[in-house]
Design an enzyme around this catalytic site. Structure first.
Site, PDB file in Angstrom:
ATOM      1  CE  LYS A  83     -58.684  61.320 -19.920  1.00 38.14           C
ATOM      2  NZ  LYS A  83     -58.738  60.211 -19.743  1.00 38.14           N
ATOM      3  CG  ASN A  84     -56.552  57.696 -21.876  1.00 35.05           C
ATOM      4  OD1 ASN A  84     -56.327  58.553 -21.022  1.00 35.05           O
ATOM      5  ND2 ASN A  84     -57.590  57.809 -23.337  1.00 35.05           N
ATOM      6  CB  CYS A  91     -66.971  54.884 -13.729  1.00 31.44           C
ATOM      7  SG  CYS A  91     -66.324  54.305 -15.382  1.00 31.44           S
ATOM      8  NE  ARG A 110     -63.155  51.809 -16.636  1.00 36.09           N
ATOM      9  CZ  ARG A 110     -62.354  53.137 -17.097  1.00 36.09           C
ATOM     10  NH1 ARG A 110     -63.111  53.773 -16.740  1.00 36.09           N
ATOM     11  NH2 ARG A 110     -61.354  53.346 -17.385  1.00 36.09           N
ATOM     12  CG  ASP A 136     -61.562  56.008 -25.074  1.00 35.19           C
ATOM     13  OD1 ASP A 136     -60.060  56.423 -25.055  1.00 35.19           O
ATOM     14  OD2 ASP A 136     -62.572  55.021 -24.443  1.00 35.19           O
ATOM     15  NE  ARG A 192     -61.992  62.152 -15.683  1.00 38.97           N
ATOM     16  CZ  ARG A 192     -62.261  60.810 -15.705  1.00 38.97           C
ATOM     17  NH1 ARG A 192     -63.458  60.369 -15.804  1.00 38.97           N
ATOM     18  NH2 ARG A 192     -61.715  60.025 -15.566  1.00 38.97           N
TER      19      ARG A 192
END
Ligand code: EPZ
Length: 425
Positions: A22-23, A116, A121, A305, A397
């Protein structure tokens, strides 16, 4: 809202293929805006965040379609550099569209992405980097407007190796006039993937993966076909799940060099890990051992993560472990939920003190963010009894149908959607 129901206690076994990162896919899709024409980006996972990015590109005038993990993107029709606010709030990392849009249109309007569940962030490093390249930045309310006739190469030094800021500056500098050096750059594998994609389009940059990236601006870029790297965080999530269920799992399409710190920590916990090319076998037949101290920090150190997922293993390990989170100031939201499943964890500022317990017990828990949700699924797989994980959209997500991924390894896990109440006339 959808929920996952998990019957725990079954060792995972079998093999599963890791989907694309994803990243890596998100910044590559953003960078495609810098070259007008048709791009074909492969190994793109079918995730909520990817669909938000495709919706943003469509809102900017592009045509975009994801079919069988390939995104076909027509960017010639792009006619706007205003990222819709409602899409930015769905995915704050869309802030790294600033670099590509500024390069292509000389103008971009975005919105403060806001904090978030895992932290504030901030985006000050993004804005400072773009300003250093000659952009003017106006902020009014939560609207940010950036302008630049043509960006000019310069030396940029990042106070913190921000992944997104490094990516934004790389993309802005790719079409700037002259040479840019980014010192204090982030070193994540996704940064290297972005450099490879940009260079395949005709950019001229070296150094990604180290803390200094040098970019010689070029006049234009050409659209490309490209394939993004495998997802190292999904890989790490499966590694931990195999360990805590005392399973024996084969992972395919893995990039072991992206997981050096994770492999090292899991081996210290007594997990057996063997790798050959893009195959990894993870085996854990006994109770994991505690790990005295794990500190999350930028790559190549232990990734933030995987902090929540690793905490599940430490909660079941034999002994006391300490997990220190140094990247995001609010990334311990999973602790309360794990405690409700019987974990013994005490948090003091940015450190969690974890005393391993022999077992966890099924409970109804809530996913607060993407990786905390994945950790709760892992806890449910290891727990005795039934676990219900709510707010599953957070997990969607970053994981392509997580129930199928674990189901293929023998887990008893099912997704339930709320029955729509029929309105009786
Ligand atoms: C990327 O987020 C990843 N997201 C995150 O993955 C990952 O956790 C993070 O990098 C760190 O590895 C994507 O790539 C889409 P940062 P990003 O800028 O770029 C502070 C997941 O679960 N900071 O490296 O937003 C910031 O507040 C997600 O897949 C500033 O202070 O991360 C944070 O504390 C979660 N000023 C720290 O740096 C800035 O201008 C790391 O942020 C930018 C960041």
């Amino acid at each position: 809202m959808e929920k996952l129901v998990i019957e725990g206690g079954k060792p995972l076994s079998g093999s599963v293929r890791i989907h694309g990162a994803k990243n890596a896919a998100l910044p590559v899709l953003a960078a495609s805006m810098m070259a007008a024409g048709v791009h074909r980006i492969g190994n793109v996972p079918d995730l909520l965040d990817i669909h938000v990015m495709l919706d943003i590109l469509r809102a900017l005038g592009c045509k975009a379609e994801l079919k069988d993990d390939v995104v076909t993107l027509e960017t010639s029709s792009a006619n706007s550099s205003h990222v819709p606010e409602e899409l930015m709030t769905q995915m704050r990392s869309s802030i790294f569209l600033m670099g590509p849009l500024l390069s292509r249109f000389g103008h971009v309007q975005v919105y403060q992405p806001g904090g978030c569940a895992i932290g504030e962030r901030k985006i000050d490093l993004h804005l400072k980097g773009l300003q250093a390249l000659g952009a003017t930045i106006e902020e009014s309310g939560n609207t940010i407007t950036c302008r630049a006739e043509r960006l000019k190469g310069t030396d940029v030094s990042l106070d913190y190796p921000s992944v997104g800021a490094t990516e934004n500056i790389m993309m802005a500098a790719a079409l700037a006039e002259g040479v840019t050096t980014i010192s204090g750059a982030a070193r994540e594998p996704e940064i290297q993937d972005l450099q490879n994609f940009l260079n395949s389009m005709g950019a001229n940059m070296i150094g990604a993966g180290t803390d200094t990236i040098t970019i010689e601006g070029v006049e234009s870029l050409t659209p490309q076909a490209y394939r993004v790297i495998p997802d190292r965080i999904v890989t790490g999530t499966l590694m931990v799940a195999a360990a805590v269920t005392r399973g024996n799992v084969t992972l395919e399409n893995v990039c072991p060099p992206h997981l050096t710190s994770v492999i090292h920590v899991l081996k210290r916990a007594g997990v057996q890990i063997a790798t050959r090319d893009d195959i990894m076998i993870v085996n854990c037949s006994a109770r994991p051992k505690s790990v005295e101290r794990i500190i999350t920090s930028p790559h190549p150190s232990f990734p933030t993560d995987l902090q929540a997922q690793m905490m599940v293993l430490l909660s079941l390990a034999d002994g006391i472990s300490v997990m220190k989170e140094t990247v995001f100031e609010g990334r311990f939201k999973h602790v309360d939920e794990l405690t409700r499943m019987g974990a013994d964890i005490r948090v003091d500022l940015s450190s969690a003190f974890i005393r391993g317990v022999p077992r966890l017990y099924g409970a109804t828990v809530e996913a607060t963010d993407l990786r905390a949700g994945a950790a709760l699924v892992i806890a449910g797989l290891a727990a005795s009894g039934t676990t219900i994980v709510e707010q599953v959209h957070h997990i969607d997500r970053g994981y392509d149908r997580i129930e199928n991924m674990f189901g293929r390894l023998g887990a008893k896990i099912e997704r339930f959607s709320p029955v729509r109440q029929l309105k009786v006339p």
